[in-house]
Write a protein that holds these residues in place. Structure first.
Motif, PDB file in Angstrom:
ATOM      1  N   ALA A   1      -0.226   1.127   0.616  1.00  8.38           N
ATOM      2  CA  ALA A   1      -0.498   0.124   1.647  1.00  8.38           C
ATOM      3  C   ALA A   1      -1.366   0.644   2.782  1.00  8.38           C
ATOM      4  N   MET A   2      -1.779   1.927   2.725  1.00  9.45           N
ATOM      5  CA  MET A   2      -2.596   2.502   3.797  1.00  9.45           C
ATOM      6  C   MET A   2      -3.995   2.899   3.348  1.00  9.45           C
ATOM      7  N   LEU A   3      -4.200   3.027   2.053  1.00  6.58           N
ATOM      8  CA  LEU A   3      -5.411   3.704   1.583  1.00  6.58           C
ATOM      9  C   LEU A   3      -6.578   2.780   1.286  1.00  6.58           C
ATOM     10  N   GLN A   4      -6.447   1.482   1.617  1.00  4.43           N
ATOM     11  CA  GLN A   4      -7.544   0.564   1.327  1.00  4.43           C
ATOM     12  C   GLN A   4      -8.459   0.373   2.530  1.00  4.43           C
ATOM     13  N   GLY A   5      -8.337   1.250   3.499  1.00  6.75           N
ATOM     14  CA  GLY A   5      -9.239   1.203   4.647  1.00  6.75           C
ATOM     15  C   GLY A   5      -9.118  -0.087   5.419  1.00  6.75           C
ATOM     16  N   ALA A   6     -10.262  -0.694   5.722  1.00  7.57           N
ATOM     17  CA  ALA A   6     -10.283  -1.919   6.531  1.00  7.57           C
ATOM     18  C   ALA A   6      -9.537  -3.065   5.862  1.00  7.57           C
ATOM     19  N   GLN A   7      -9.327  -2.969   4.560  1.00  7.21           N
ATOM     20  CA  GLN A   7      -8.606  -4.031   3.842  1.00  7.21           C
ATOM     21  C   GLN A   7      -7.091  -3.841   3.871  1.00  7.21           C
TER      22      GLN A   7
END
Length: 891
Positions: free
Chosen positions: A692-698
């Motif tokens: 839940a943290m690694l998609q950057g701006a998404q």
């Protein structure tokens, strides 16, 4: 038309009448079977109940009786009805519509009427006869009679009498509760699962009723601690305070000569003061009156302290009584098992002696196993309560301080609920003018539908909103603006209002659902996501609190226009509508204008966004005149005061530094979901925790983290961001605005770590230190930070506690806000469930206590402001003495 032709048409007509009659029988039979099944379906659905989890409907449950067995047969009959092909549907349509018309048109040419029929009707009859021949040929060619017989016969070979309730789960049966279901599979539970559940729920209800006695005992113990502390303060307060409080009207020489040097000694002598040489009846009465006034004021403003360095007997007894009360509270209120019991209450009402099975259909992504777990939890709790009742309540042990040190938040929350924490009443009022303050004081607040305990400043905010009708509440982040708004809605509910609307960003919808459910008795509907249509219809019909988003409002606004009675609109994160040209602003503003009441919530300080706050003020109070030429905060506050209330933590939480812990449950974005699903499929637990943290701006979590950092900068705070994962920390360091220090990981040398912390401490507000929780959470003092963000739940409670302690420690001058970023419907929920024994979050730490009236003897001798000044000075002096003593002891 000759005789042969007429005979032919008569034969065709006879065939058609026979076929039409058979078609009518088939259709009537189909209709009767379908109607019987539909009626049964509606009856069963009406009997079903919704069982919730965390404030949302989780399972739809139907209690089945032995007498419902016939329903399965009727549903089976509907499911096994022959399904007409397109050709058969056309045949039925022709026999039902075209053929009767053609027979009517050809009739004049068949009987005696043909001699009196005009040429035009004869021609029409001949044309009808030709069409009858064609239709007859087509029916025979298409094997129409055989098709009619097929449509009128059962096609299944199963004997319906052999069907049982498990057949309801068969999609082929097309049972409404199951048909088209998506998500975890519905299940059929037998009687053994619910055996004893009604009795267990009844037993819990009975035990909860006995909680009052334990609360009273805790209240009495707290009073003893408070009175003992007051006595110690007055024992240190010199008699000169009496002279100051009475504006030098008293002569204290006689007291000095008698060896009476403190206010407590004056109280101890009581009426015997008049027996002292040089002290008459009038002087004694005035001395005693002044001393009683000081006692009263000290008592009213005296919080109940739990001082681990001075473990006095009365404090130990208070902790023991609080623990006893909390043991009862474990089966209600904040306790998980009572939450389960409350969630099962609708099921309790649906169960009867004839119930043999439960049909359970998951509404959300919670399998049926979750419901069975709740049932077993409640039954186990009732069993334990029975054992406790039979053997007597168990003590917390010889030393209740150990339990207090293990979970201090729980104890402080109980003290707040009992009213043993004070706050500055003047700070509660913000910058409001006196006439509004008085009106708010006079406003009653009905708590019938509220289950949370309000702090004094929170109660004031709710009453302010009720008095002023449309307002902005701008309390600093962490003060509980949400519960203030919920208190308003609960009050309006007690006054007969029904429809309330909350508009908020999608990321906080879940938090609103949880907060409304946990802190009130109000019904809440999530008008957002795949179930928004059904939820919107339910809310429009039944009322309650509808929680929706700015984006969903675009879809829903036309329907909302039909609602006549919109009692209150709550706009959360109101900075989303500061731009008056934005479409979401216009939509929201229209609802704010139309609603009876409106509350705009924002944690952004007034001083930093004057222009935008002017816009917000115009939405709730367009009649206010705000001078655009004078942008000083003081002037603006005065102009906007009738519509705006803001308090800072330092102003209303007198027991600072406080630890404020917030669980932020966030939805997975589409990108998050995709990555998380992949991690689950690969069985990679560590990747699941990071997904839940690694998609950057998404990433929804990262978006919320950026919001927290920006608000921290506006509130002049610094932030520490903790995560277990280096990849997360690297991404965070690249993504955050403002000065970022780190990542501080285990590979960074100790000297460099401290240098990094020093640079962070010297940086401007809004600075962020990014640290690996196993490295930055131990061995460093970071008092310069007052906002802590934990990106994912840790596997050991002690890991989080140690990390928080880096900022929440001696030397911290600000309250510490802890934000736990948690993802709903993910591994985060599972981890938090496994760690349910950790400290519960508490925000209800302080509660106002209005000053009681002074004793009659003291009314003429002092003023409330003067008395308070004396008490404040003494408390400050004693505090400084205690600090100095501790410092000397440490040296």
């Amino acid at each position: 038309m000759n005789k042969t032709e007429r005979e032919e048409i008569r034969r065709l007509t006879a065939d058609f009448r026979q076929w039409s009659h058979r078609a009518e029988e088939v259709q009537n039979w189909h209709r009767a079977v379908q109607d019987a099944a539909s009626n049964d379906e509606r009856s069963l659905q009406a009997r079903s109940v919704m069982v919730g989890r965390a404030g949302q409907a989780a399972w739809q449950v139907l209690a089945l009786r032995a007498s419902d067995a016939g329903v399965v047969g009727r549903l089976w009959a509907r499911a096994t009805l022959p399904v007409p092909t397109s050709g058969e549907q056309a045949l039925l349509r022709v026999l039902a519509t075209d053929i009767p018309r053609l027979i009517a048109e050809v009739a004049p040419a068949l009987g005696m009427r043909r001699f009196f029929t005009g040429a035009e009707r004869k021609h029409a009859a001949e044309q009808a006869g030709m069409l009858l021949r064609r239709h007859h040929e087509a029916v025979l060619r298409g094997h129409g009679p055989r098709r009619l017989e097929r449509l009128g016969a059962f096609t299944a070979s199963v004997d319906p009498r052999r069907l049982g309730f498990p057949a309801l789960l068969d999609p082929a049966l097309r049972f409404g509760l199951v048909s088209g279901h998506r998500g975890p599979a519905p299940e059929l539970l037998d009687r053994s699962v619910i055996s004893g559940l009604p009795e267990a729920l009844d037993a819990i209800t009975k035990v909860v009723a006995g909680e009052a006695a334990y609360r009273s005992a805790a209240q009495a113990a707290g009073e003893k601690v408070r009175r003992a502390e007051v006595q110690r303060v007055l024992q240190e307060m010199p008699t000169e305070a009496l002279k100051t409080a009475t504006r030098d009207r008293l002569r204290l020489g006689a007291l000095t000569e008698a060896g009476i040097s403190t206010v407590q000694e004056v109280l101890s002598h009581g009426r015997s003061l008049q027996a002292l040489p040089g002290v008459g009846e009038t002087s004694a009465r005035r001395m005693l009156g002044a001393a009683q006034a000081l006692w009263q004021t000290t008592y009213e403003e005296m919080p109940v302290r739990i001082d681990i360095n001075r473990r006095r007997p009365e404090t130990t007894e208070l902790l023991r009584r609080l623990a006893d009360w909390d043991a009862c509270r474990q089966t209600r209120g904040a306790a998980a098992d009572l939450e389960r019991a409350a969630e099962l209450a609708p099921l309790r009402a649906a169960l009867g002696s004839e119930t043999t099975h439960l049909l359970v259909v998951p509404i959300r992504q919670l399998a049926v196993a979750g419901l069975t777990e709740s049932i077993q939890t409640v039954k186990r709790r009732a069993e334990l309560l029975g054992m406790s009742s039979a053997s007597g309540r168990t003590s917390v042990g010889a030393d209740p301080w150990e339990d207090f040190l293990a979970r201090p938040a729980d104890y402080f929350a109980m003290l707040a609920e009992l009213g043993f924490v004070t706050e500055d009443e003047n700070a509660v009022h913000g910058d409001l003018p006196e006439e509004i303050i008085q009106a708010v004081r006079d406003q009653a607040l009905n708590g019938e539908h509220l289950t949370a305990s309000l702090r004094g400043y929170q109660s004031f905010a709710a009453r302010f909103a009720l008095v002023q009708r449309k307002v902005i509440i701008g309390d600093e982040m962490g003060l509980g603006k949400t519960v203030e708004a919920i208190a308003v809605l609960a009050h309006l509910k007690s006054r007969g209002k029904t429809h309330f609307l909350v508009i908020c960003p999608a990321a906080v919808v879940t938090n609103w659902m949880r907060e409304v459910s946990h802190k009130s008795k109000l019904k809440v509907c999530r008008v957002h996501g795949p179930e928004r249509d059904r939820a919107a219809r339910t809310w429009m019909r039944d009322g309650g609190v509808a929680v929706t988003t700015y984006e969903t409002l675009a879809w829903w606004e036309p329907a909302l226009g039909e609602l006549r009675d919109l009692a209150c609109v709550v706009v959360d994160e109101a900075h989303y509508i500061k731009n008056p040209q934005a479409q979401r602003t216009r939509r929201t503003r229209r609802l704010v204008t139309r609603a009876d009441r409106a509350i705009l919530l924002t944690g952004t300080p007034l001083e930093n966004k004057v222009d935008e706050f002017r816009n917000l003020a115009s939405y709730v109070r367009p009649d206010l005149t705000v001078d655009a030429t004078d942008l000083s905060p003081r002037t603006f506050r005065r102009q906007i005061a009738p519509a705006y209330l803001r308090r800072n933590q330092e102003d209303v939480l007198t027991e600072l530094p406080e630890l404020i812990e917030v669980e932020e449950w966030l939805p997975l974005s589409a990108a998050d979901s995709s990555r998380y699903r992949g991690a689950v499929e690969r069985g990679n637990f560590m990747e699941m925790r990071q997904a839940a943290m690694l998609q950057g701006a998404q990433s929804t979590k990262l978006q919320r983290l950026i919001e927290i950092v920006r608000e921290a900068e506006e509130n002049e705070r610094r932030v520490i961001v903790f995560s277990h994962f280096r990849e997360v920390l690297s991404l965070v360091a690249r993504s955050l605005p403002g000065p970022v220090f780190g990542p501080l990981t285990g590979s960074v040398p100790a000297a460099q770590r401290q240098q990094m912390v020093d640079q962070f401490s010297a940086a401007r507000h809004g600075a962020v230190l990014v640290a690996q929780i196993v490295a930055g959470g131990v061995g460093l003092n970071i008092q310069s930070a007052s906002v802590v963000v934990i990106c994912e739940p840790q596997l050991k409670p002690t890991t989080e506690a140690q990390a928080i302690a880096r900022a929440h420690r001696m030397g911290q001058v600000q309250s510490v806000q802890v934000h736990r970023l948690l993802t709903e419907d993910s591994v985060d929920e599972r981890i938090t469930e496994l760690l349910a024994g950790k400290k519960r979050i508490f925000n209800d730490f302080a509660r106002v206590s209005d000053m009681a009236d002074s004793s009659p003897e003291a009314v003429d001798l002092s003023e409330a402001e003067l008395v308070r000044a004396v008490v404040a000075a003494e408390r400050q002096r004693l505090f400084e003495r205690g600090s100095a003593a501790q410092s000397d002891a440490a040296d």
